[in-house]
Design a protein around this motif. Structure first.
Motif, PDB file in Angstrom:
ATOM      1  N   ALA A 244      16.771 -16.639  26.301  1.00  0.00           N
ATOM      2  CA  ALA A 244      16.676 -17.696  27.314  1.00  0.00           C
ATOM      3  C   ALA A 244      18.018 -18.410  27.469  1.00  0.00           C
ATOM      4  CB  ALA A 244      15.581 -18.685  26.947  1.00  0.00           C
ATOM      5  N   ALA A 245      18.642 -18.728  26.348  1.00  0.00           N
ATOM      6  CA  ALA A 245      19.940 -19.406  26.405  1.00  0.00           C
ATOM      7  C   ALA A 245      21.014 -18.487  26.983  1.00  0.00           C
ATOM      8  CB  ALA A 245      20.346 -19.882  25.015  1.00  0.00           C
ATOM      9  N   ILE A 246      20.941 -17.209  26.656  1.00  0.00           N
ATOM     10  CA  ILE A 246      21.909 -16.247  27.205  1.00  0.00           C
ATOM     11  C   ILE A 246      21.720 -16.123  28.713  1.00  0.00           C
ATOM     12  CG2 ILE A 246      22.560 -13.809  27.213  1.00  0.00           C
ATOM     13  CD1 ILE A 246      21.971 -13.796  24.193  1.00  0.00           C
ATOM     14  N   ALA A 247      20.471 -16.096  29.172  1.00  0.00           N
ATOM     15  CA  ALA A 247      20.212 -16.049  30.613  1.00  0.00           C
ATOM     16  C   ALA A 247      20.767 -17.295  31.301  1.00  0.00           C
ATOM     17  CB  ALA A 247      18.710 -15.913  30.872  1.00  0.00           C
ATOM     18  N   ASP A 248      20.622 -18.457  30.660  1.00  0.00           N
ATOM     19  CA  ASP A 248      21.183 -19.692  31.216  1.00  0.00           C
ATOM     20  C   ASP A 248      22.698 -19.576  31.361  1.00  0.00           C
ATOM     21  OD1 ASP A 248      18.728 -20.951  31.374  1.00  0.00           O
ATOM     22  OD2 ASP A 248      18.937 -21.989  29.453  1.00  0.00           O
ATOM     23  N   ALA A 249      23.344 -18.944  30.377  1.00  0.00           N
ATOM     24  CA  ALA A 249      24.803 -18.813  30.411  1.00  0.00           C
ATOM     25  C   ALA A 249      25.251 -17.812  31.465  1.00  0.00           C
ATOM     26  CB  ALA A 249      25.319 -18.395  29.032  1.00  0.00           C
ATOM     27  N   CYS A 250      24.442 -16.777  31.683  1.00  0.00           N
ATOM     28  CA  CYS A 250      24.813 -15.730  32.636  1.00  0.00           C
ATOM     29  C   CYS A 250      24.668 -16.177  34.084  1.00  0.00           C
ATOM     30  CB  CYS A 250      23.953 -14.488  32.403  1.00  0.00           C
ATOM     31  SG  CYS A 250      24.360 -13.564  30.900  1.00  0.00           S
ATOM     32  N   ALA A 251      23.678 -17.014  34.347  1.00  0.00           N
ATOM     33  CA  ALA A 251      23.350 -17.367  35.743  1.00  0.00           C
ATOM     34  C   ALA A 251      24.535 -17.938  36.522  1.00  0.00           C
ATOM     35  CB  ALA A 251      22.158 -18.314  35.768  1.00  0.00           C
ATOM     36  N   PRO A 252      25.225 -18.984  36.037  1.00  0.00           N
ATOM     37  CA  PRO A 252      26.318 -19.557  36.847  1.00  0.00           C
ATOM     38  C   PRO A 252      27.505 -18.607  37.004  1.00  0.00           C
ATOM     39  CG  PRO A 252      26.218 -20.610  34.682  1.00  0.00           C
ATOM     40  CD  PRO A 252      24.983 -19.781  34.816  1.00  0.00           C
ATOM     41  N   ALA A 253      27.637 -17.639  36.079  1.00  0.00           N
ATOM     42  CA  ALA A 253      28.742 -16.681  36.167  1.00  0.00           C
ATOM     43  C   ALA A 253      28.390 -15.487  37.044  1.00  0.00           C
ATOM     44  CB  ALA A 253      29.119 -16.200  34.762  1.00  0.00           C
ATOM     45  N   LEU A 276       9.428 -14.500  20.280  1.00  0.00           N
ATOM     46  CA  LEU A 276      10.709 -14.032  19.755  1.00  0.00           C
ATOM     47  C   LEU A 276      11.617 -13.507  20.869  1.00  0.00           C
ATOM     48  CD1 LEU A 276       9.400 -12.131  16.602  1.00  0.00           C
ATOM     49  CD2 LEU A 276      10.666 -14.294  16.613  1.00  0.00           C
ATOM     50  N   ALA A 277      11.017 -12.965  21.919  1.00  0.00           N
ATOM     51  CA  ALA A 277      11.780 -12.418  23.048  1.00  0.00           C
ATOM     52  C   ALA A 277      11.601 -13.275  24.291  1.00  0.00           C
ATOM     53  CB  ALA A 277      11.376 -10.973  23.318  1.00  0.00           C
ATOM     54  N   ALA A 278      11.365 -14.566  24.106  1.00  0.00           N
ATOM     55  CA  ALA A 278      11.231 -15.466  25.254  1.00  0.00           C
ATOM     56  C   ALA A 278      12.517 -15.441  26.068  1.00  0.00           C
ATOM     57  CB  ALA A 278      10.932 -16.882  24.769  1.00  0.00           C
ATOM     58  N   GLY A 279      12.365 -15.390  27.372  1.00  0.00           N
ATOM     59  CA  GLY A 279      13.523 -15.345  28.256  1.00  0.00           C
ATOM     60  C   GLY A 279      13.934 -13.945  28.650  1.00  0.00           C
ATOM     61  N   ALA A 280      13.361 -12.940  27.999  1.00  0.00           N
ATOM     62  CA  ALA A 280      13.722 -11.557  28.341  1.00  0.00           C
ATOM     63  C   ALA A 280      13.392 -11.239  29.792  1.00  0.00           C
ATOM     64  CB  ALA A 280      12.997 -10.579  27.407  1.00  0.00           C
TER      65      ALA A 280
END
Length: 459
Positions: A244-253, A276-280
Protein backbone atom coordinates in the motif's frame (compact mmCIF):
# COMPACT_ATOMS: atom_id res chain seq x y z
CA UNK A 1 -2.25 -48.85 -32.12
CA UNK A 2 -5.41 -48.38 -30.05
CA UNK A 3 -4.51 -51.51 -28.08
CA UNK A 4 -1.13 -49.93 -27.35
CA UNK A 5 -2.89 -46.96 -25.79
CA UNK A 6 -5.11 -49.21 -23.67
CA UNK A 7 -2.10 -51.13 -22.38
CA UNK A 8 0.13 -48.11 -21.87
CA UNK A 9 -2.42 -45.91 -20.12
CA UNK A 10 -3.64 -48.73 -17.89
CA UNK A 11 -0.11 -49.70 -16.86
CA UNK A 12 0.90 -46.06 -16.41
CA UNK A 13 -2.03 -45.48 -14.06
CA UNK A 14 -0.94 -48.44 -11.92
CA UNK A 15 2.70 -47.28 -11.79
CA UNK A 16 1.58 -43.77 -10.87
CA UNK A 17 -0.75 -44.98 -8.11
CA UNK A 18 1.99 -47.20 -6.65
CA UNK A 19 4.45 -44.29 -6.69
CA UNK A 20 2.07 -41.94 -4.89
CA UNK A 21 1.00 -44.65 -2.47
CA UNK A 22 4.58 -45.36 -1.46
CA UNK A 23 5.68 -41.81 -0.71
CA UNK A 24 5.47 -42.23 3.07
CA UNK A 25 7.81 -45.22 2.99
CA UNK A 26 10.39 -44.22 0.37
CA UNK A 27 13.19 -41.72 1.04
CA UNK A 28 12.18 -38.20 0.08
CA UNK A 29 15.47 -37.56 -1.71
CA UNK A 30 17.04 -39.50 -4.56
CA UNK A 31 19.02 -42.66 -3.81
CA UNK A 32 21.06 -42.89 -7.03
CA UNK A 33 23.84 -40.63 -8.24
CA UNK A 34 24.52 -39.31 -11.72
CA UNK A 35 26.79 -42.17 -12.76
CA UNK A 36 24.25 -44.82 -11.78
CA UNK A 37 21.42 -43.02 -13.54
CA UNK A 38 23.44 -42.66 -16.71
CA UNK A 39 24.18 -46.36 -16.60
CA UNK A 40 20.53 -47.25 -16.03
CA UNK A 41 19.24 -44.96 -18.77
CA UNK A 42 22.11 -44.71 -21.24
CA UNK A 43 23.56 -46.90 -23.94
CA UNK A 44 23.22 -46.72 -27.70
CA UNK A 45 19.95 -45.75 -29.33
CA UNK A 46 18.03 -49.00 -30.00
CA UNK A 47 18.22 -50.17 -33.61
CA UNK A 48 14.54 -51.05 -33.76
CA UNK A 49 11.22 -50.33 -32.06
CA UNK A 50 10.27 -51.41 -28.55
CA UNK A 51 6.79 -52.33 -27.37
CA UNK A 52 5.32 -49.11 -25.86
CA UNK A 53 4.20 -50.65 -22.55
CA UNK A 54 7.67 -52.10 -22.08
CA UNK A 55 9.21 -48.66 -22.69
CA UNK A 56 7.04 -47.18 -19.94
CA UNK A 57 7.75 -49.99 -17.48
CA UNK A 58 11.49 -49.94 -18.04
CA UNK A 59 11.62 -46.15 -17.89
CA UNK A 60 9.78 -46.14 -14.56
CA UNK A 61 12.10 -48.81 -13.14
CA UNK A 62 15.24 -47.07 -14.37
CA UNK A 63 14.44 -43.58 -13.07
CA UNK A 64 12.87 -44.50 -9.72
CA UNK A 65 16.04 -44.16 -7.60
CA UNK A 66 16.71 -40.77 -9.22
CA UNK A 67 13.31 -39.32 -8.41
CA UNK A 68 12.83 -36.79 -5.63
CA UNK A 69 9.64 -37.26 -3.64
CA UNK A 70 8.35 -33.77 -4.35
CA UNK A 71 4.71 -34.88 -3.86
CA UNK A 72 5.64 -36.14 -0.35
CA UNK A 73 4.31 -34.30 2.66
CA UNK A 74 7.92 -34.09 3.91
CA UNK A 75 9.33 -32.27 0.90
CA UNK A 76 10.10 -28.75 2.11
CA UNK A 77 12.60 -27.63 -0.52
CA UNK A 78 12.14 -24.34 -2.32
CA UNK A 79 8.42 -23.44 -2.57
CA UNK A 80 6.91 -26.38 -4.40
CA UNK A 81 3.46 -27.87 -4.04
CA UNK A 82 2.23 -31.33 -4.98
CA UNK A 83 -0.44 -32.10 -7.53
CA UNK A 84 -3.97 -32.16 -6.14
CA UNK A 85 -5.84 -35.30 -7.29
CA UNK A 86 -8.23 -33.38 -9.55
CA UNK A 87 -5.37 -31.31 -10.98
CA UNK A 88 -3.28 -34.41 -11.71
CA UNK A 89 -6.24 -36.06 -13.43
CA UNK A 90 -6.89 -32.95 -15.52
CA UNK A 91 -3.19 -32.69 -16.35
CA UNK A 92 -3.15 -36.29 -17.61
CA UNK A 93 -6.17 -35.53 -19.77
CA UNK A 94 -4.44 -32.38 -21.02
CA UNK A 95 -1.70 -34.62 -22.39
CA UNK A 96 -4.17 -37.06 -23.90
CA UNK A 97 -6.33 -34.35 -25.46
CA UNK A 98 -3.13 -32.68 -26.77
CA UNK A 99 -4.73 -29.32 -27.52
CA UNK A 100 -2.56 -26.48 -28.77
CA UNK A 101 -3.79 -23.67 -26.53
CA UNK A 102 -2.10 -20.93 -28.52
CA UNK A 103 -5.11 -20.42 -30.77
CA UNK A 104 -8.83 -20.77 -30.12
CA UNK A 105 -9.10 -22.66 -33.42
CA UNK A 106 -6.72 -25.35 -32.10
CA UNK A 107 -8.64 -25.92 -28.89
CA UNK A 108 -11.90 -24.04 -28.27
CA UNK A 109 -12.50 -25.78 -24.93
CA UNK A 110 -8.94 -24.98 -23.81
CA UNK A 111 -9.51 -21.29 -24.61
CA UNK A 112 -12.81 -21.12 -22.75
CA UNK A 113 -11.54 -23.00 -19.70
CA UNK A 114 -8.71 -20.45 -19.48
CA UNK A 115 -11.27 -17.65 -19.58
CA UNK A 116 -13.16 -19.21 -16.68
CA UNK A 117 -10.07 -20.11 -14.64
CA UNK A 118 -8.58 -16.68 -15.28
CA UNK A 119 -11.67 -14.94 -13.97
CA UNK A 120 -11.84 -17.28 -10.96
CA UNK A 121 -8.21 -16.44 -10.11
CA UNK A 122 -8.79 -12.71 -10.55
CA UNK A 123 -11.75 -12.86 -8.20
CA UNK A 124 -9.95 -15.06 -5.68
CA UNK A 125 -6.96 -12.71 -5.56
CA UNK A 126 -9.13 -9.60 -5.40
CA UNK A 127 -7.54 -8.05 -8.49
CA UNK A 128 -9.29 -5.32 -10.53
CA UNK A 129 -12.16 -6.28 -12.80
CA UNK A 130 -11.22 -6.32 -16.45
CA UNK A 131 -7.61 -7.32 -15.77
CA UNK A 132 -6.03 -9.40 -18.52
CA UNK A 133 -4.19 -12.63 -17.81
CA UNK A 134 -1.87 -15.21 -19.29
CA UNK A 135 -1.20 -18.85 -18.38
CA UNK A 136 2.55 -19.36 -18.69
CA UNK A 137 5.18 -21.94 -17.63
CA UNK A 138 6.08 -20.22 -14.36
CA UNK A 139 6.69 -16.97 -12.52
CA UNK A 140 9.81 -16.28 -14.58
CA UNK A 141 7.73 -16.10 -17.77
CA UNK A 142 5.00 -14.25 -15.88
CA UNK A 143 7.55 -11.53 -15.02
CA UNK A 144 8.61 -11.43 -18.66
CA UNK A 145 4.99 -11.01 -19.72
CA UNK A 146 4.12 -8.32 -17.18
CA UNK A 147 7.33 -6.34 -17.63
CA UNK A 148 6.91 -6.43 -21.42
CA UNK A 149 3.51 -4.82 -20.90
CA UNK A 150 5.07 -2.32 -18.49
CA UNK A 151 7.82 -1.48 -21.00
CA UNK A 152 5.23 -0.82 -23.70
CA UNK A 153 3.12 1.35 -21.41
CA UNK A 154 5.79 3.61 -19.90
CA UNK A 155 7.48 4.21 -23.25
CA UNK A 156 4.18 4.79 -25.06
CA UNK A 157 3.45 7.45 -22.45
CA UNK A 158 6.42 9.42 -23.79
CA UNK A 159 5.62 8.74 -27.44
CA UNK A 160 7.91 5.76 -28.10
CA UNK A 161 6.65 2.56 -29.76
CA UNK A 162 9.13 0.00 -28.48
CA UNK A 163 7.63 -2.91 -30.42
CA UNK A 164 8.24 -1.02 -33.65
CA UNK A 165 11.38 1.00 -32.90
CA UNK A 166 13.12 -1.21 -30.35
CA UNK A 167 15.13 0.11 -27.42
CA UNK A 168 18.01 1.67 -29.39
CA UNK A 169 17.55 5.39 -29.00
CA UNK A 170 14.53 5.02 -26.71
CA UNK A 171 14.05 7.32 -23.72
CA UNK A 172 15.71 5.74 -20.68
CA UNK A 173 13.46 3.66 -18.43
CA UNK A 174 14.09 3.87 -14.71
CA UNK A 175 13.64 0.43 -13.15
CA UNK A 176 13.55 0.22 -9.37
CA UNK A 177 13.66 -2.95 -7.26
CA UNK A 178 14.55 -4.15 -3.80
CA UNK A 179 17.96 -5.47 -2.82
CA UNK A 180 16.10 -8.65 -1.80
CA UNK A 181 14.25 -9.15 -5.11
CA UNK A 182 14.09 -12.61 -6.67
CA UNK A 183 16.63 -13.43 -9.35
CA UNK A 184 13.87 -14.08 -11.90
CA UNK A 185 13.14 -10.35 -12.00
CA UNK A 186 16.72 -9.65 -13.12
CA UNK A 187 16.51 -12.39 -15.71
CA UNK A 188 13.29 -10.98 -17.15
CA UNK A 189 14.89 -7.54 -17.39
CA UNK A 190 17.86 -9.01 -19.24
CA UNK A 191 15.60 -10.81 -21.70
CA UNK A 192 13.67 -7.60 -22.32
CA UNK A 193 16.84 -5.74 -23.26
CA UNK A 194 17.06 -3.55 -20.17
CA UNK A 195 20.05 -5.25 -18.63
CA UNK A 196 20.77 -4.94 -14.93
CA UNK A 197 23.55 -2.33 -14.83
CA UNK A 198 21.07 0.53 -14.69
CA UNK A 199 18.78 -1.10 -12.14
CA UNK A 200 18.17 1.23 -9.20
CA UNK A 201 18.40 -0.82 -6.02
CA UNK A 202 16.37 0.16 -2.96
CA UNK A 203 17.64 -1.27 0.33
CA UNK A 204 15.58 -3.74 2.36
CA UNK A 205 15.35 -4.35 6.08
CA UNK A 206 16.60 -7.47 7.83
CA UNK A 207 13.40 -9.36 6.96
CA UNK A 208 13.65 -8.45 3.28
CA UNK A 209 11.01 -5.69 3.15
CA UNK A 210 11.67 -2.79 0.79
CA UNK A 211 12.59 0.51 2.46
CA UNK A 212 9.68 2.70 1.35
CA UNK A 213 11.34 5.94 2.46
CA UNK A 214 14.31 5.11 0.23
CA UNK A 215 11.91 4.34 -2.62
CA UNK A 216 10.27 7.73 -2.23
CA UNK A 217 13.67 9.39 -2.43
CA UNK A 218 14.47 7.55 -5.67
CA UNK A 219 11.11 8.45 -7.22
CA UNK A 220 11.48 12.09 -6.21
CA UNK A 221 14.02 12.54 -9.01
CA UNK A 222 13.26 14.00 -12.44
CA UNK A 223 10.19 12.54 -14.14
CA UNK A 224 10.91 9.71 -16.55
CA UNK A 225 9.40 6.37 -17.59
CA UNK A 226 9.53 4.23 -14.42
CA UNK A 227 8.82 0.64 -13.43
CA UNK A 228 8.88 -0.41 -9.77
CA UNK A 229 9.14 -4.08 -8.83
CA UNK A 230 7.77 -4.95 -5.39
CA UNK A 231 7.43 -8.28 -3.64
CA UNK A 232 4.73 -10.28 -1.90
CA UNK A 233 6.67 -12.96 -0.04
CA UNK A 234 10.48 -12.74 0.15
CA UNK A 235 12.05 -16.00 -0.96
CA UNK A 236 13.85 -16.76 2.33
CA UNK A 237 11.89 -15.03 5.07
CA UNK A 238 8.42 -14.87 3.49
CA UNK A 239 8.20 -11.17 4.43
CA UNK A 240 5.94 -8.83 2.45
CA UNK A 241 6.77 -5.39 1.14
CA UNK A 242 4.37 -2.68 2.31
CA UNK A 243 2.46 -2.72 -0.96
CA UNK A 244 0.00 0.00 0.00
CA UNK A 245 2.79 2.41 0.89
CA UNK A 246 4.70 1.49 -2.27
CA UNK A 247 1.58 2.15 -4.35
CA UNK A 248 1.27 5.55 -2.66
CA UNK A 249 4.87 6.33 -3.63
CA UNK A 250 4.41 5.17 -7.22
CA UNK A 251 1.23 7.13 -7.96
CA UNK A 252 2.63 10.71 -8.10
CA UNK A 253 5.62 9.51 -10.15
CA UNK A 254 3.36 7.79 -12.67
CA UNK A 255 5.36 4.61 -12.12
CA UNK A 256 4.14 1.19 -13.23
CA UNK A 257 4.01 -1.05 -10.15
CA UNK A 258 4.71 -4.74 -10.71
CA UNK A 259 4.28 -7.29 -7.89
CA UNK A 260 6.32 -10.47 -7.70
CA UNK A 261 3.84 -12.67 -5.84
CA UNK A 262 5.27 -16.05 -6.82
CA UNK A 263 3.88 -17.77 -3.73
CA UNK A 264 2.97 -14.93 -1.38
CA UNK A 265 0.13 -13.47 -3.41
CA UNK A 266 -1.91 -16.56 -2.51
CA UNK A 267 -2.46 -15.11 0.98
CA UNK A 268 -5.09 -12.91 -0.64
CA UNK A 269 -7.25 -16.03 -0.90
CA UNK A 270 -7.27 -16.29 2.92
CA UNK A 271 -9.45 -13.98 5.04
CA UNK A 272 -7.03 -14.53 7.93
CA UNK A 273 -3.88 -13.68 5.97
CA UNK A 274 -4.82 -11.33 3.14
CA UNK A 275 -3.84 -8.28 5.21
CA UNK A 276 -0.21 -9.25 4.54
CA UNK A 277 -0.67 -8.30 0.87
CA UNK A 278 -2.94 -5.30 1.45
CA UNK A 279 -2.57 -2.81 -1.36
CA UNK A 280 -1.61 -5.41 -3.96
CA UNK A 281 -4.83 -4.64 -5.83
CA UNK A 282 -3.45 -1.17 -6.60
CA UNK A 283 -0.56 -2.53 -8.68
CA UNK A 284 -0.46 -2.56 -12.47
CA UNK A 285 0.69 -6.16 -12.89
CA UNK A 286 1.15 -9.33 -10.88
CA UNK A 287 3.13 -12.54 -11.41
CA UNK A 288 2.60 -15.76 -9.45
CA UNK A 289 2.66 -19.53 -9.72
CA UNK A 290 -0.07 -22.15 -9.60
CA UNK A 291 2.44 -24.97 -9.11
CA UNK A 292 3.23 -23.51 -5.71
CA UNK A 293 0.33 -22.98 -3.31
CA UNK A 294 -2.46 -24.03 -5.63
CA UNK A 295 -0.71 -27.42 -5.93
CA UNK A 296 -1.08 -27.79 -9.69
CA UNK A 297 1.45 -30.09 -11.43
CA UNK A 298 4.44 -28.49 -13.09
CA UNK A 299 4.58 -26.23 -14.94
CA UNK A 300 2.02 -23.52 -14.28
CA UNK A 301 2.47 -19.78 -13.79
CA UNK A 302 0.07 -16.87 -14.21
CA UNK A 303 0.50 -13.24 -15.23
CA UNK A 304 -2.17 -10.60 -14.63
CA UNK A 305 -2.22 -7.06 -15.94
CA UNK A 306 -4.58 -4.27 -14.89
CA UNK A 307 -4.20 -2.72 -18.34
CA UNK A 308 -5.16 -5.10 -21.16
CA UNK A 309 -4.16 -2.70 -23.94
CA UNK A 310 -0.41 -2.61 -23.26
CA UNK A 311 -0.48 -6.30 -22.36
CA UNK A 312 -1.86 -7.25 -25.74
CA UNK A 313 0.20 -4.70 -27.64
CA UNK A 314 3.42 -6.08 -26.15
CA UNK A 315 2.67 -9.75 -26.84
CA UNK A 316 0.28 -10.12 -29.77
CA UNK A 317 1.32 -11.82 -32.99
CA UNK A 318 -0.41 -12.34 -36.32
CA UNK A 319 0.24 -14.24 -39.53
CA UNK A 320 -1.79 -14.81 -42.68
CA UNK A 321 -1.98 -18.55 -42.18
CA UNK A 322 -3.26 -18.37 -38.60
CA UNK A 323 -6.97 -18.62 -37.84
CA UNK A 324 -7.56 -15.84 -35.30
CA UNK A 325 -10.70 -14.17 -34.00
CA UNK A 326 -14.11 -15.20 -35.22
CA UNK A 327 -17.59 -15.83 -33.86
CA UNK A 328 -18.08 -14.50 -30.34
CA UNK A 329 -14.62 -12.85 -30.37
CA UNK A 330 -12.85 -15.89 -28.87
CA UNK A 331 -9.66 -15.30 -26.95
CA UNK A 332 -6.45 -16.36 -28.70
CA UNK A 333 -3.79 -16.90 -26.03
CA UNK A 334 -1.11 -16.07 -28.60
CA UNK A 335 -2.07 -12.42 -28.05
CA UNK A 336 -1.32 -12.54 -24.33
CA UNK A 337 1.60 -14.94 -23.78
CA UNK A 338 5.18 -15.17 -25.07
CA UNK A 339 4.43 -18.72 -26.22
CA UNK A 340 3.14 -19.60 -29.67
CA UNK A 341 2.31 -23.28 -29.51
CA UNK A 342 1.60 -24.04 -25.88
CA UNK A 343 0.25 -26.60 -23.46
CA UNK A 344 -3.33 -26.12 -22.27
CA UNK A 345 -2.37 -25.33 -18.67
CA UNK A 346 -5.80 -23.94 -17.87
CA UNK A 347 -7.36 -27.40 -17.53
CA UNK A 348 -5.34 -28.29 -14.42
CA UNK A 349 -5.81 -24.84 -12.87
CA UNK A 350 -9.55 -25.05 -13.48
CA UNK A 351 -9.67 -28.53 -11.89
CA UNK A 352 -7.70 -27.42 -8.82
CA UNK A 353 -9.93 -24.40 -8.24
CA UNK A 354 -13.11 -26.39 -8.85
CA UNK A 355 -12.04 -29.17 -6.46
CA UNK A 356 -11.02 -26.83 -3.63
CA UNK A 357 -13.42 -23.94 -4.04
CA UNK A 358 -12.82 -20.61 -2.35
CA UNK A 359 -12.89 -22.14 1.13
CA UNK A 360 -10.54 -24.97 0.23
CA UNK A 361 -7.88 -22.66 -1.19
CA UNK A 362 -8.00 -20.53 1.96
CA UNK A 363 -7.75 -23.58 4.20
CA UNK A 364 -4.82 -24.97 2.23
CA UNK A 365 -2.85 -21.73 2.58
CA UNK A 366 -3.72 -21.34 6.26
CA UNK A 367 -2.87 -24.98 7.07
CA UNK A 368 0.58 -24.64 5.51
CA UNK A 369 1.22 -21.51 7.57
CA UNK A 370 0.13 -23.31 10.73
CA UNK A 371 2.59 -26.10 9.98
CA UNK A 372 5.35 -23.53 9.43
CA UNK A 373 4.65 -21.98 12.83
CA UNK A 374 4.70 -25.47 14.38
CA UNK A 375 8.10 -26.05 12.80
CA UNK A 376 9.44 -22.81 14.22
CA UNK A 377 8.13 -23.69 17.69
CA UNK A 378 9.51 -27.22 17.47
CA UNK A 379 12.95 -26.04 16.39
CA UNK A 380 13.27 -24.39 19.79
CA UNK A 381 13.71 -27.92 21.13
CA UNK A 382 16.42 -28.86 18.62
CA UNK A 383 19.84 -28.37 20.24
CA UNK A 384 21.75 -25.46 18.77
CA UNK A 385 19.10 -24.29 16.30
CA UNK A 386 18.19 -20.64 15.84
CA UNK A 387 15.14 -19.42 13.91
CA UNK A 388 16.09 -16.32 11.96
CA UNK A 389 12.78 -14.98 10.68
CA UNK A 390 9.40 -13.91 11.94
CA UNK A 391 7.29 -16.77 10.50
CA UNK A 392 4.49 -14.81 8.87
CA UNK A 393 3.57 -17.37 6.20
CA UNK A 394 5.05 -20.70 5.09
CA UNK A 395 8.78 -19.94 5.23
CA UNK A 396 11.02 -20.93 8.15
CA UNK A 397 14.65 -19.81 8.09
CA UNK A 398 17.06 -21.26 10.64
CA UNK A 399 20.65 -22.23 11.27
CA UNK A 400 22.99 -23.79 13.79
CA UNK A 401 26.04 -22.46 15.61
CA UNK A 402 28.31 -22.22 12.56
CA UNK A 403 28.35 -22.93 8.84
CA UNK A 404 29.91 -26.38 9.19
CA UNK A 405 27.30 -27.50 11.72
CA UNK A 406 24.45 -26.08 9.65
CA UNK A 407 25.68 -27.85 6.52
CA UNK A 408 26.30 -31.12 8.38
CA UNK A 409 22.87 -31.22 10.02
CA UNK A 410 21.07 -30.40 6.77
CA UNK A 411 23.00 -33.10 4.91
CA UNK A 412 22.27 -35.65 7.64
CA UNK A 413 18.52 -34.99 7.47
CA UNK A 414 18.48 -35.26 3.67
CA UNK A 415 20.59 -38.43 3.74
CA UNK A 416 18.24 -39.97 6.31
CA UNK A 417 15.47 -39.80 3.70
CA UNK A 418 13.06 -38.34 6.23
CA UNK A 419 12.78 -34.94 4.56
CA UNK A 420 14.24 -32.72 1.87
CA UNK A 421 15.08 -29.06 2.42
CA UNK A 422 17.37 -26.54 0.77
CA UNK A 423 20.23 -24.48 2.10
CA UNK A 424 20.71 -20.75 1.55
CA UNK A 425 22.87 -17.88 2.75
CA UNK A 426 21.83 -15.06 5.07
CA UNK A 427 24.22 -12.20 5.84
CA UNK A 428 27.09 -14.28 4.51
CA UNK A 429 26.33 -17.31 6.69
CA UNK A 430 24.81 -20.65 5.82
CA UNK A 431 21.17 -21.25 6.77
CA UNK A 432 18.41 -23.76 6.15
CA UNK A 433 15.27 -22.74 4.32
CA UNK A 434 12.09 -24.70 4.99
CA UNK A 435 9.00 -24.11 2.85
CA UNK A 436 5.60 -25.63 3.61
CA UNK A 437 3.54 -25.55 0.41
CA UNK A 438 2.14 -29.06 0.05
CA UNK A 439 -1.49 -30.06 0.51
CA UNK A 440 -0.28 -33.48 1.74
CA UNK A 441 1.77 -32.18 4.68
CA UNK A 442 0.36 -33.24 8.05
CA UNK A 443 1.31 -32.57 11.65
CA UNK A 444 2.84 -36.05 11.68
CA UNK A 445 5.12 -34.99 8.80
CA UNK A 446 6.16 -31.98 10.85
CA UNK A 447 6.96 -34.16 13.87
CA UNK A 448 8.90 -36.71 11.78
CA UNK A 449 11.02 -33.94 10.30
CA UNK A 450 11.67 -32.31 13.67
CA UNK A 451 12.72 -35.69 15.05
CA UNK A 452 15.17 -36.06 12.17
CA UNK A 453 16.68 -32.68 13.01
CA UNK A 454 16.95 -33.52 16.70
CA UNK A 455 18.74 -36.74 15.82
CA UNK A 456 21.09 -35.03 13.36
CA UNK A 457 21.90 -32.19 15.75
CA UNK A 458 23.25 -34.52 18.46
CA UNK A 459 24.96 -37.02 16.17
Amino acid sequence: MEKDFDAVLGRTARIAADWLGGLDERPVGETAGTAELRERLGGPLPAGPTVPVRVVEELAEAVEPGLVGIPSGRYFGFVIGAGLPAAVGADWLTTVWDQNAGLYACGPAAAVVEEVAGEWLRDLMGLPEGSSYAFVPGCQTAHLTCLAAARHHVLRQVGWNVEEAGLHGAPPVRIVASSRRHTTVDRALRLLGFGTAGLMIVPADDAGRMDVAALRAVLAGPAQPTIVCAQAGEVNSGAFDDLAAIADACAPAGAWLHVDGAFGLWVRASPALRHLAAGAERADSWAFDAHKWLNVPYDSGVAFCAHPEPHRAALSSTADYLVQGGDGAPRDAIDWTPGFSRRARGFAVYAALRSLGRQGVAELVERCCEHARAFAAGLAGVPGSEVLNDVVVNQVLFRFADDDTTTRVLRAVIDSGEAWLSGTAVDGRRAIRLSVSNWRTTREDVERTLAAFRQAAVS
